[in-house]
Design an enzyme around this catalytic site. Sequence first.
Site, mmCIF file in Angstrom:
data_model
loop_
_atom_site.group_PDB
_atom_site.id
_atom_site.type_symbol
_atom_site.label_atom_id
_atom_site.label_comp_id
_atom_site.label_asym_id
_atom_site.label_seq_id
_atom_site.Cartn_x
_atom_site.Cartn_y
_atom_site.Cartn_z
ATOM 1 C CG ASP A 30 3.712 20.554 -14.472
ATOM 2 O OD1 ASP A 30 2.976 21.186 -15.238
ATOM 3 O OD2 ASP A 30 3.299 19.885 -13.504
HETATM 4 N N1 URA Z 1 0.294 16.290 -14.578
HETATM 5 C C1 URA Z 1 1.069 17.131 -13.863
HETATM 6 O O1 URA Z 1 0.783 17.413 -12.716
HETATM 7 N N2 URA Z 1 2.172 17.614 -14.452
HETATM 8 C C2 URA Z 1 2.553 17.296 -15.696
HETATM 9 O O2 URA Z 1 3.583 17.773 -16.158
HETATM 10 C C3 URA Z 1 1.731 16.432 -16.426
HETATM 11 C C4 URA Z 1 0.602 15.938 -15.847
#
Ligand code: URA
Length: 240
Positions: A103
């Site tokens: 993310d």
């Molecule tokens: N899980 C999440 O919620 N975000 C990420 O970036 C990776 C795994």
Amino acid sequence: MRIDKLLANMNYGSRKEVKKLLRNGMVTVNGLTTKDPKLHVNPDTDLIVVGGEKVTFKEYIYLMMNKPDGVISATEDVSHRTVLDLLAEDDRAFDPFPVGRLDKDTEGLLLLTNDGQLAHRLLSPKRHVPKTYFAKVEGRVSETDQQSFSDGVRLDDGYETKPAQLKILSIGLVSEIELTITEGKYHQVKRMFEAVGKRVVYLKRIKMGSLPLDDNLPLGEYRHLQEKELETLEKDSPQP
Ligand code: URA
């Protein structure tokens, strides 16, 4: 690709040094001396010789990045900086792409490569390559959560997660944990905690397969994988 860029990528020196090699008549392409740094060559078909030695090309690039907050793990984005913007031009010339997504606000280990087969194997749901995250979570993470994650929790879209390993590092108003999952659903870690009524306030990937994030790599920086590290990843995702 331009010959000066190509030779600089192959560590024949900086662009300036490579231009000098060319000027000095040290480089031949298909048997003809070339002095033009702008000459376009095809590494697959052209025979390039520097100082009498045939150039053998590195085809693949493997990078480990400590992704910072605020950068998108994609190759392009209309409005945000992407992880490719953090790469030196010479590395970008190999057209690497991120292996999976983190993310925008997630930090930590992100591999970038142009080796589509390895990327595919590392991400394939069939191979269950584990990924470990460090997280700060609002509220007191408990043994009940540990058990729920080990059994599998139901996400907001009804998906039942595969068994995941939750290690509790500290319990408080904000708890610290490590979570290892073997799949990669959208926002998976955050949604798993939502499923048990908690909110992730900080997330960082610290391991992919058996490859840990290099502690010495500052946020926003990257480095080439060492041969041994690449072997580790190959072992984690063997060819069928
Ligand atoms: N899980 C999440 O919620 N975000 C990420 O970036 C990776 C795994």
